[in-house]
Design a protein around this motif. Sequence first.
Motif, PDB file in Angstrom:
ATOM      1  N   ASN A 103       0.855  -1.180   0.000  1.00  0.00           N
ATOM      2  CA  ASN A 103       0.000   0.000   0.000  1.00  0.00           C
ATOM      3  C   ASN A 103       0.895   1.234   0.000  1.00  0.00           C
ATOM      4  OD1 ASN A 103      -2.278   1.635   0.072  1.00  0.00           O
ATOM      5  ND2 ASN A 103      -3.259   0.455   1.698  1.00  0.00           N
ATOM      6  N   GLN A 104       0.284   2.386  -0.157  1.00  0.00           N
ATOM      7  CA  GLN A 104       1.015   3.643  -0.181  1.00  0.00           C
ATOM      8  C   GLN A 104       0.276   4.695   0.635  1.00  0.00           C
ATOM      9  OE1 GLN A 104       1.075   4.052  -4.515  1.00  0.00           O
ATOM     10  NE2 GLN A 104       3.300   3.810  -4.491  1.00  0.00           N
ATOM     11  N   SER A 105       1.032   5.599   1.225  1.00  0.00           N
ATOM     12  CA  SER A 105       0.443   6.745   1.913  1.00  0.00           C
ATOM     13  C   SER A 105       0.633   7.982   1.043  1.00  0.00           C
ATOM     14  CB  SER A 105       1.090   6.946   3.287  1.00  0.00           C
ATOM     15  OG  SER A 105       2.481   7.180   3.158  1.00  0.00           O
ATOM     16  N   TYR A 106      -0.475   8.623   0.690  1.00  0.00           N
ATOM     17  CA  TYR A 106      -0.476   9.864  -0.085  1.00  0.00           C
ATOM     18  C   TYR A 106      -0.751  11.012   0.883  1.00  0.00           C
ATOM     19  CZ  TYR A 106      -0.615   7.566  -4.682  1.00  0.00           C
ATOM     20  OH  TYR A 106      -0.316   6.843  -5.812  1.00  0.00           O
ATOM     21  N   LYS A 107       0.271  11.775   1.194  1.00  0.00           N
ATOM     22  CA  LYS A 107       0.126  12.860   2.148  1.00  0.00           C
ATOM     23  C   LYS A 107       0.275  14.195   1.446  1.00  0.00           C
ATOM     24  CE  LYS A 107       1.778  14.530   6.625  1.00  0.00           C
ATOM     25  NZ  LYS A 107       2.738  14.309   7.731  1.00  0.00           N
ATOM     26  N   PHE A 108      -0.735  15.072   1.649  1.00  0.00           N
ATOM     27  CA  PHE A 108      -0.723  16.385   1.031  1.00  0.00           C
ATOM     28  C   PHE A 108      -0.267  17.428   2.058  1.00  0.00           C
ATOM     29  CE2 PHE A 108      -3.559  13.894  -1.512  1.00  0.00           C
ATOM     30  CZ  PHE A 108      -3.378  14.351  -2.800  1.00  0.00           C
ATOM     31  N   THR A 131      -4.168  13.024   4.450  1.00  0.00           N
ATOM     32  CA  THR A 131      -3.713  11.752   3.877  1.00  0.00           C
ATOM     33  C   THR A 131      -4.857  11.109   3.101  1.00  0.00           C
ATOM     34  OG1 THR A 131      -2.136  11.401   5.682  1.00  0.00           O
ATOM     35  CG2 THR A 131      -2.733   9.485   4.357  1.00  0.00           C
ATOM     36  N   MET A 132      -4.614  10.817   1.841  1.00  0.00           N
ATOM     37  CA  MET A 132      -5.637  10.239   0.971  1.00  0.00           C
ATOM     38  C   MET A 132      -5.815   8.749   1.278  1.00  0.00           C
ATOM     39  SD  MET A 132      -5.757  10.352  -3.199  1.00  0.00           S
ATOM     40  CE  MET A 132      -4.605   9.006  -3.481  1.00  0.00           C
ATOM     41  N   GLU A 133      -7.060   8.276   1.243  1.00  0.00           N
ATOM     42  CA  GLU A 133      -7.345   6.871   1.494  1.00  0.00           C
ATOM     43  C   GLU A 133      -7.000   6.035   0.263  1.00  0.00           C
ATOM     44  OE1 GLU A 133     -11.298   6.176   2.811  1.00  0.00           O
ATOM     45  OE2 GLU A 133     -11.119   7.455   4.599  1.00  0.00           O
ATOM     46  N   GLU A 172       7.943  15.576  -4.274  1.00  0.00           N
ATOM     47  CA  GLU A 172       7.608  16.921  -4.734  1.00  0.00           C
ATOM     48  C   GLU A 172       6.385  17.451  -3.990  1.00  0.00           C
ATOM     49  OE1 GLU A 172       9.341  18.768  -6.789  1.00  0.00           O
ATOM     50  OE2 GLU A 172      10.829  17.191  -7.133  1.00  0.00           O
ATOM     51  N   ASP A 173       6.551  18.563  -3.262  1.00  0.00           N
ATOM     52  CA  ASP A 173       5.399  19.193  -2.621  1.00  0.00           C
ATOM     53  C   ASP A 173       4.406  19.647  -3.694  1.00  0.00           C
ATOM     54  OD1 ASP A 173       6.320  18.860  -0.061  1.00  0.00           O
ATOM     55  OD2 ASP A 173       7.359  20.787   0.001  1.00  0.00           O
ATOM     56  N   PRO A 174       3.090  19.591  -3.425  1.00  0.00           N
ATOM     57  CA  PRO A 174       2.465  19.333  -2.126  1.00  0.00           C
ATOM     58  C   PRO A 174       2.114  17.861  -1.876  1.00  0.00           C
ATOM     59  CG  PRO A 174       0.798  20.034  -3.659  1.00  0.00           C
ATOM     60  CD  PRO A 174       2.102  20.023  -4.437  1.00  0.00           C
ATOM     61  N   LEU A 175       2.689  16.913  -2.605  1.00  0.00           N
ATOM     62  CA  LEU A 175       2.318  15.506  -2.468  1.00  0.00           C
ATOM     63  C   LEU A 175       3.542  14.668  -2.129  1.00  0.00           C
ATOM     64  CD1 LEU A 175       0.289  13.177  -2.757  1.00  0.00           C
ATOM     65  CD2 LEU A 175       0.845  13.114  -5.198  1.00  0.00           C
ATOM     66  N   LEU A 176       3.436  13.891  -1.037  1.00  0.00           N
ATOM     67  CA  LEU A 176       4.482  12.949  -0.650  1.00  0.00           C
ATOM     68  C   LEU A 176       3.878  11.549  -0.654  1.00  0.00           C
ATOM     69  CD1 LEU A 176       6.106  14.851   2.369  1.00  0.00           C
ATOM     70  CD2 LEU A 176       6.905  14.765   0.001  1.00  0.00           C
ATOM     71  N   VAL A 177       4.504  10.613  -1.371  1.00  0.00           N
ATOM     72  CA  VAL A 177       4.001   9.248  -1.504  1.00  0.00           C
ATOM     73  C   VAL A 177       5.047   8.283  -0.970  1.00  0.00           C
ATOM     74  CG1 VAL A 177       3.112   7.499  -3.066  1.00  0.00           C
ATOM     75  CG2 VAL A 177       2.702   9.912  -3.557  1.00  0.00           C
ATOM     76  N   ASN A 178       4.651   7.427  -0.033  1.00  0.00           N
ATOM     77  CA  ASN A 178       5.565   6.448   0.555  1.00  0.00           C
ATOM     78  C   ASN A 178       5.029   5.037   0.398  1.00  0.00           C
ATOM     79  OD1 ASN A 178       6.281   9.042   2.311  1.00  0.00           O
ATOM     80  ND2 ASN A 178       8.008   7.633   2.407  1.00  0.00           N
ATOM     81  N   ASN A 179       5.950   4.090   0.154  1.00  0.00           N
ATOM     82  CA  ASN A 179       5.605   2.678   0.017  1.00  0.00           C
ATOM     83  C   ASN A 179       5.614   1.962   1.364  1.00  0.00           C
ATOM     84  OD1 ASN A 179       5.297   2.432  -2.833  1.00  0.00           O
ATOM     85  ND2 ASN A 179       7.525   2.433  -3.077  1.00  0.00           N
ATOM     86  N   HIS A 180       4.743   0.942   1.466  1.00  0.00           N
ATOM     87  CA  HIS A 180       4.753   0.000   2.590  1.00  0.00           C
ATOM     88  C   HIS A 180       4.412  -1.366   2.011  1.00  0.00           C
ATOM     89  CE1 HIS A 180       4.354   3.653   5.057  1.00  0.00           C
ATOM     90  NE2 HIS A 180       3.359   3.976   4.234  1.00  0.00           N
TER      91      HIS A 180
END
Length: 218
Positions: free
Chosen positions: A37-42, A48-50, A196-204
């Motif tokens: 899954n991924q976390s999409y943080k603005f 954080t987007m679901e 890249e702001d405004p979006l940060l995407v991280n893997n899990h």
Amino acid sequence: MRRILLFIALFLLAGSTLLHGQFPASFGFKAGLSVANQSYKFTPIDYTMETEAVWGPAVSIFMEAFRGEHFSFQTDLSYALKGSSTNIESITVNHLDNDRVTVTEGDISKSTFSYLSLAPMARYRFGQGSFVPYFLLGPRMDILLKYNSDSDYPLEDQNSVILGLTIGAGLEYRLKGLGLFTELQYQGDLYPVTGEDPLLVNNHMGSLTFGLRWFVSD
């Protein structure tokens, strides 16, 4: 930059250990399923987007060296499929209304990232019997192989190399010169997929694999 150089040094140490150090104590392969899954943080609104998880294959080959009574050193070379899915089409932020967030939903879209991963890890084994539980812990480097997305807004400027940490636990059954095992792993990242702001995407990612180990020496 210093952290990147440190991780590169660790990977070079892993390679030199296997090529010029003690002859490997064991080697083998493992395969199974992964759930990512991924976390999409603005930023800067801290939203954080679901997202929903995606399933994929988990395949690795590995080599173990410096095998002592309990500790050893193991390097995994793996293929991993990471990513996420969501039915959110767009997100609008009204800064004039206390940063109120409006979410527009639509059809489900999926984004996947294929990685080649290199992970040198410390391996700790409990006991010396036929059934041996163990733990794994170490750094990891993910190299991006391919990115696929059916979203109308695909990500841009993805990081081609991502550094992270791997933690795992398993149970191995030894039969003469072979070891049969099952293993759970969790992979977290120290760097985002895109920063890249405004979006940060991280893997899990988590995985469950079954494997076979050939013992060369004890």
